[in-house]
Design a protein around this motif. Structure first.
Motif, PDB file in Angstrom:
ATOM      1  N   PRO A 156       0.802  -1.235   0.000  1.00 17.07           N
ATOM      2  CA  PRO A 156       0.000   0.000   0.000  1.00 17.07           C
ATOM      3  C   PRO A 156       0.831   1.280   0.000  1.00 17.07           C
ATOM      4  N   ASP A 157       1.926   1.313   0.809  1.00 16.15           N
ATOM      5  CA  ASP A 157       2.747   2.527   0.826  1.00 16.15           C
ATOM      6  C   ASP A 157       3.450   2.734  -0.510  1.00 16.15           C
ATOM      7  N   GLY A 158       3.965   1.623  -1.112  1.00 14.03           N
ATOM      8  CA  GLY A 158       4.654   1.745  -2.395  1.00 14.03           C
ATOM      9  C   GLY A 158       3.721   2.203  -3.499  1.00 14.03           C
ATOM     10  N   ILE A 159       2.520   1.633  -3.533  1.00  9.30           N
ATOM     11  CA  ILE A 159       1.545   2.031  -4.558  1.00  9.30           C
ATOM     12  C   ILE A 159       1.152   3.490  -4.381  1.00  9.30           C
ATOM     13  N   ALA A 160       0.921   3.871  -3.132  1.00 13.95           N
ATOM     14  CA  ALA A 160       0.544   5.266  -2.866  1.00 13.95           C
ATOM     15  C   ALA A 160       1.674   6.216  -3.265  1.00 13.95           C
ATOM     16  N   GLN A 161       2.927   5.840  -2.939  1.00 10.52           N
ATOM     17  CA  GLN A 161       4.057   6.698  -3.286  1.00 10.52           C
ATOM     18  C   GLN A 161       4.214   6.804  -4.807  1.00 10.52           C
ATOM     19  N   SER A 162       4.003   5.693  -5.530  1.00  9.31           N
ATOM     20  CA  SER A 162       4.086   5.726  -6.993  1.00  9.31           C
ATOM     21  C   SER A 162       3.016   6.627  -7.581  1.00  9.31           C
ATOM     22  N   ALA A 163       1.821   6.552  -7.006  1.00 12.70           N
ATOM     23  CA  ALA A 163       0.743   7.421  -7.488  1.00 12.70           C
ATOM     24  C   ALA A 163       1.076   8.887  -7.244  1.00 12.70           C
ATOM     25  N   GLY A 201       1.630  11.538 -10.148  1.00 11.10           N
ATOM     26  CA  GLY A 201       0.810  12.752 -10.164  1.00 11.10           C
ATOM     27  C   GLY A 201       1.651  14.005 -10.191  1.00 11.10           C
ATOM     28  N   ALA A 202       2.754  13.986  -9.418  1.00 12.11           N
ATOM     29  CA  ALA A 202       3.624  15.162  -9.388  1.00 12.11           C
ATOM     30  C   ALA A 202       4.240  15.425 -10.760  1.00 12.11           C
ATOM     31  N   ARG A 203       4.613  14.340 -11.442  1.00 12.44           N
ATOM     32  CA  ARG A 203       5.194  14.526 -12.771  1.00 12.44           C
ATOM     33  C   ARG A 203       4.138  14.943 -13.795  1.00 12.44           C
ATOM     34  N   ALA A 204       2.947  14.395 -13.646  1.00  8.42           N
ATOM     35  CA  ALA A 204       1.877  14.788 -14.569  1.00  8.42           C
ATOM     36  C   ALA A 204       1.513  16.251 -14.398  1.00  8.42           C
ATOM     37  N   VAL A 205       1.608  16.737 -13.172  1.00  2.78           N
ATOM     38  CA  VAL A 205       1.282  18.143 -12.905  1.00  2.78           C
ATOM     39  C   VAL A 205       2.206  19.080 -13.682  1.00  2.78           C
ATOM     40  N   ARG A 206       3.470  18.646 -13.861  1.00  3.92           N
ATOM     41  CA  ARG A 206       4.425  19.503 -14.569  1.00  3.92           C
ATOM     42  C   ARG A 206       4.033  19.731 -16.036  1.00  3.92           C
ATOM     43  N   LEU A 207       3.240  18.809 -16.584  1.00  2.00           N
ATOM     44  CA  LEU A 207       2.789  18.980 -17.971  1.00  2.00           C
ATOM     45  C   LEU A 207       1.741  20.083 -18.099  1.00  2.00           C
ATOM     46  N   GLN A 208       1.125  20.413 -16.986  1.00  2.00           N
ATOM     47  CA  GLN A 208       0.063  21.433 -17.015  1.00  2.00           C
ATOM     48  C   GLN A 208       0.685  22.817 -16.763  1.00  2.00           C
ATOM     49  N   THR A 209       1.309  23.379 -17.842  1.00  2.00           N
ATOM     50  CA  THR A 209       2.022  24.663 -17.683  1.00  2.00           C
ATOM     51  C   THR A 209       1.122  25.872 -17.825  1.00  2.00           C
ATOM     52  N   GLY A 210       0.017  25.734 -18.553  1.00  2.59           N
ATOM     53  CA  GLY A 210      -0.866  26.881 -18.803  1.00  2.59           C
ATOM     54  C   GLY A 210      -0.528  27.651 -20.078  1.00  2.59           C
TER      55      GLY A 210
END
Length: 641
Positions: free
Chosen positions: A595-602, A606-615
């Motif tokens: 559970p901790d590993g899956i949560a950390q991967s998510a 998510g953090a990397r996907a956020v970088r794609l949203q530059t505006g």
């Protein structure tokens, strides 16, 4: 119908008080549980009159299990042994219920407490009326669960929670032995019905079983496994450490668990399986030695304790040792006789101690008591009656049963039995000493309590003193009324207790020398006389003796260091192993890759996907263009292929 009402009345009381306590209120819960316990006690009294000495019969309730070759009915076994046990359990429990009305009057959870008391009583009644080992095991574990709830009743106290857990865990150790004994029994007899086991036990004599490369006598192994279960429930030496800690529960709990019910279950189990134990002399020798050692050990520890309830608790442990070594020497009837008499005087002592604690504003340390005899005269008289019965004063209940045990041990002329006799006789001296010490420190001498506390010392209300009076009658007269249990011809038990053709101990005990008959009384007089000398005549003598024998006193005060030894051998290694599995296995592997590993991967994704949203619009247009190029390239690759 009589026995169905007897057994299930406490269960109905537990359900009503437990599920509808708020609707019933405190007084309603008390009336319901006490009323139904009175019905049970009344039925048990009728049963005592009608069925003692009569042949056994069953009260069929329902078919419980029918799987393959295993058929188990839920039935109540009614014979002299179960009839006597039903009377003791329900009668004593009834008056403990009534006593609790006064003792727990200011508690915030009265319905819950009364429900637990009735639940415990029901489980014990199911145990003593069991017709097969599975039903007995149900009652056995039910008693364990109810005792856990009662010992930890004041769950806001860490000490009470720890004591409840300790009692539960230590009893589980013994229950493993009982469970293995049940399994071996089914293996040997292809049944767990008592009638089948007892009828075929003689045919299994000499049969062996193999385990871990060893070949052992099957009946001996079965008897030893059952006895291990009895050791846990009855707090015998080695599995006794839970008993004094159980004093963290309310005083009525101490009286119920440690007087007439839970702790006597092991003695009942050995007596019930007397047809098996008679064919396993090695197991009987073990029962004798463990019982005698427990009687002596607990008596030595009782000399040095200052908590009034703990002194009585160690006394219980010691008296249970007497019951077991009575069974070990073949005098099962004497063991059950002492069980019955002990139920009355030990319940009286515990409830009397509760009356003292109630009068002293919850003080339990005898060093802060003294001078109470004139302030709580009824309690003082009741405590003396219970004490005299415990030490075996002539004419009291304990005199008849304890003397019978010691005489039986002498009469059997076996080396193990003679050792048990001398240990039991020495324990009798120590019992008289610490019992007198308790009364003299509590009621005699100058008051040692705070002046403000002494000003408020008062006698308990009638709802508490009347049960003391009833139990005192039992402590005085149960020995006279129950002496028929020692009938050498066994007519009283009508086959409920079986002795082998070579077992003549009940005949032989009547022919022991006069000095042997006199020895328990001399031991009692010696112990009481010494306690009077130490705590009334020369009150400075105890401190001088302690100073002169400091190492011995420290050893006894720390209960022979059993708790420290178990902590070193079992508790700390278990905690260390648990930490290894926790940090290395649970946290290091399961949580890390689970559970901790899956949560950390998510989270990282998510953090990397956020970088794609530059505006920025041109970033999105560029991404779309890349996507189109990839799609066209994939299409051409597929078509070209």
């Amino acid at each position: 119908m009589l026995h169905t009402i007897l057994v299930f009345s406490p269960a109905l009381g537990a359900l009503l008080a437990g599920l509808f306590g708020r609707q019933l209120g405190d007084r309603g819960a008390q009336i319901v549980t006490c009323g139904l316990m009175a019905v049970s006690a009344f039925c048990a009294t009728i049963g005592l009159v009608l069925y003692v000495g009569e042949p056994a019969f069953k009260v069929e309730l329902l078919r419980w299990i029918d799987v393959g070759g295993l058929e188990v009915d839920w039935a109540l076994r009614v014979d002299t042994l179960s009839t006597v046990m039903m009377f003791v359990v329900s009668f004593v429990s009834c008056f403990i219920h009534i006593y609790s009305i006064g003792y727990m009057a200011h508690d915030a959870s009265i319905p819950r407490f009364m429900s637990y008391l009735s639940l415990f009583t029901f489980a014990m009644l199911m145990l003593v009326t069991a017709d097969n080992l599975l039903q007995l095991y149900f009652g056995w574990e039910g008693v364990g669960v109810a005792s856990y709830l009662l010992i930890g009743f004041w769950y806001t106290r860490p000490s009470a929670c720890a004591a409840a857990i300790k009692a539960f865990v230590v009893n589980r150790v013994g229950d493993v032995g009982l469970a293995l004994g049940v399994a071996l029994c089914f293996l040997l007899f292809d049944s767990i019905q008592f009638d089948v086991i007892f009828a075929e036990a003689g045919d299994r004599a000499g049969q062996t079983v193999s385990a871990f490369g060893l070949s052992v006598d099957a009946l001996t192994l079965m008897a030893i496994l059952l006895f291990i279960g009895a050791m846990g429930k009855s707090a015998q030496l080695g599995l006794h450490t839970w008993l004094p800690d159980a004093m963290e529960g309310p005083t009525p709990v101490s009286a119920l668990i440690h007087a007439a019910t839970m702790v006597t279950a092991g003695v009942f189990l050995v007596a019930r399986f007397s047809p098996v134990f008679e064919l396993a002399p090695a197991a009987l020798a073990l029962v004798t030695i463990v019982g005698a050692a427990t009687a002596f050990f607990a008596a030595t520890v009782g000399l040095t304790q200052f908590d009034i309830k703990r002194v009585i608790a160690y006394s219980t442990c010691s008296q249970l040792g007497y019951m077991f070594f009575a069974c070990g020497v073949g005098a099962y009837a004497a063991g059950i006789f002492h069980l019955v008499t002990h139920a009355f005087f030990k319940a009286l002592l515990f409830l009397g101690a509760g009356s003292v604690i109630h009068a002293m504003s919850d003080e339990q340390d005898m060093r802060r008591m003294g001078g109470l005899a004139d302030k709580i005269k009824i309690t003082y008289a009741m405590m003396w009656i219970g004490t005299l019965a415990l030490v075996g004063f002539p004419g009291t209940a304990g005199f008849f049963s304890k003397d019978a045990i010691l005489e039986a041990a002498w009469a059997s002329h076996n080396a193990f039995h003679l050792l048990a006799f001398w240990l039991g006789l020495l324990a009798a001296v120590l019992t008289a000493f610490y019992s007198g010490r308790l009364v003299f420190m509590t009621f005699h001498g100058e008051p040692r309590a705070d002046h403000h506390v002494m000003e408020h010392v008062h006698e308990s209300p009638p709802v508490m003193t009347v049960p003391l009076g009833v139990l005192a009658m039992g402590a005085l007269f149960a020995g006279w009324l129950g002496s028929g249990m020692l009938d050498p011809d066994g007519a009283f038990w009508a086959g409920a207790i079986v002795t082998g053709p070579d077992n003549h101990v009940l005949h032989a005990m009547h022919e022991v020398p006069f000095l042997v008959k006199l020895a328990p009384t001399l031991a009692m007089a010696t112990g009481l006389g010494l306690s009077w000398l130490f705590y009334v005549k020369m009150p400075d003598l105890p401190d001088r003796v302690v100073a002169a024998a400091r190492p011995l006193h420290t050893f006894l005060y720390n209960k022979w260091y059993f708790d420290e030894l178990y902590d070193l051998l079992f508790v700390r290694p278990a905690l260390a192993l648990g930490r290894v599995f926790w940090r290395g296995g649970d946290v290091g592997i399961i949580d890390r890759f689970g559970p901790d590993g899956i949560a950390q991967s998510a989270l990282l994704g998510g953090a990397r996907a956020v970088r794609l949203q530059t505006g920025y619009l041109y970033h999105y247009a560029f991404a779309m263009l890349i996507g189109v190029v990839l799609l066209v390239g994939l299409y051409l690759f597929v078509i070209g292929g």
